[in-house]
Design a protein around this motif. Structure first.
Motif, PDB file in Angstrom:
ATOM      1  N   UNK A 124       0.974  -0.976   0.071  1.00 39.18           N
ATOM      2  CA  UNK A 124      -0.133   0.038   0.025  1.00 39.18           C
ATOM      3  C   UNK A 124       0.859   1.411  -0.049  1.00 39.18           C
ATOM      4  N   UNK A 125       1.952   1.225   0.868  1.00 39.01           N
ATOM      5  CA  UNK A 125       2.708   2.408   0.754  1.00 39.01           C
ATOM      6  C   UNK A 125       3.483   2.744  -0.484  1.00 39.01           C
ATOM      7  N   UNK A 126       3.866   1.712  -1.159  1.00 38.40           N
ATOM      8  CA  UNK A 126       4.318   1.684  -2.479  1.00 38.40           C
ATOM      9  C   UNK A 126       3.394   1.997  -3.553  1.00 38.40           C
ATOM     10  N   UNK A 127       2.125   1.850  -3.229  1.00 34.69           N
ATOM     11  CA  UNK A 127       1.073   1.994  -4.313  1.00 34.69           C
ATOM     12  C   UNK A 127       1.014   1.072  -5.270  1.00 34.69           C
ATOM     13  N   UNK A 128       1.357  -0.386  -4.844  1.00 32.36           N
ATOM     14  CA  UNK A 128       1.450  -1.428  -5.628  1.00 32.36           C
ATOM     15  C   UNK A 128      -0.118  -2.169  -5.772  1.00 32.36           C
ATOM     16  N   UNK A 129      -0.757  -2.067  -4.709  1.00 32.34           N
ATOM     17  CA  UNK A 129      -2.191  -2.684  -4.552  1.00 32.34           C
ATOM     18  C   UNK A 129      -3.149  -2.014  -5.108  1.00 32.34           C
ATOM     19  N   UNK A 130      -4.100  -2.685  -5.876  1.00 27.12           N
ATOM     20  CA  UNK A 130      -5.139  -1.871  -6.455  1.00 27.12           C
ATOM     21  C   UNK A 130      -5.946  -1.272  -5.369  1.00 27.12           C
ATOM     22  N   UNK A 131      -6.226   0.141  -5.778  1.00 29.57           N
ATOM     23  CA  UNK A 131      -7.268   0.766  -4.946  1.00 29.57           C
ATOM     24  C   UNK A 131      -6.268   1.350  -3.624  1.00 29.57           C
ATOM     25  N   UNK A 132      -5.274   1.026  -3.511  1.00 31.31           N
ATOM     26  CA  UNK A 132      -4.364   1.510  -2.473  1.00 31.31           C
ATOM     27  C   UNK A 132      -5.309   1.480  -1.339  1.00 31.31           C
TER      28      UNK A 132
END
Length: 133
Positions: A124-132
């Motif tokens: 989430x910190x690196x904005x790799x997950x969809x939807x963050x």
């Protein structure tokens, strides 16, 4: 259960590129290096589609500083891989990620559930997950 081959970072050049150019994020048990997918200034439809279809590739780096015993290092790798399996559907395509395991991980006897939480926070910190989320 190992990651599918399409999701594995294999070559030395890929690992070096991630370490050289990737962004760093830290947690109590991991250091994550992540390299964003490259999209050129003049993206053609083919380039955008190729990047969108390329799965995110993961590499796990665990040194003998974590534990001298290969059994323990392999157990930690299996727990990380199990956590990644659960996160794969949520991960954005095209990234190259290396997870470096910190030495204190072997001492802390935490399971794949703790690894799952930490990996999710790092992604989430690196904005790799969809939807963050």
């Amino acid at each position: 259960m190992a990651l599918p081959k399409a999701y594995r970072l294999k070559s030395r050049q890929d690992f070096q590129a991630v370490f050289r150019e990737g962004i760093r994020r830290h947690s109590s048990h991991f250091t994550m290096r992540a390299l964003k997918p490259v999209i050129s200034q003049n993206p053609s439809l083919d380039t955008v589609l190729a990047t969108a279809l390329t799965p995110t590739k993961f590499g796990i780096s665990i040194s003998t500083k974590v534990s001298k015993r290969a059994v323990i290092r392999n157990k930690i790798k299996r727990q990380i891989t199990a956590a990644l399996h659960r996160l794969l559907p949520k991960i954005a395509p095209g990234w190259r990620i290396v997870l470096v395991v910190k030495p204190k991980t072997a001492e802390s006897q935490c399971g794949s559930q703790k690894f799952l939480q930490e990996l999710e926070q790092l992604l989430v910190k690196t904005e790799v997950l969809h939807g963050h989320s």
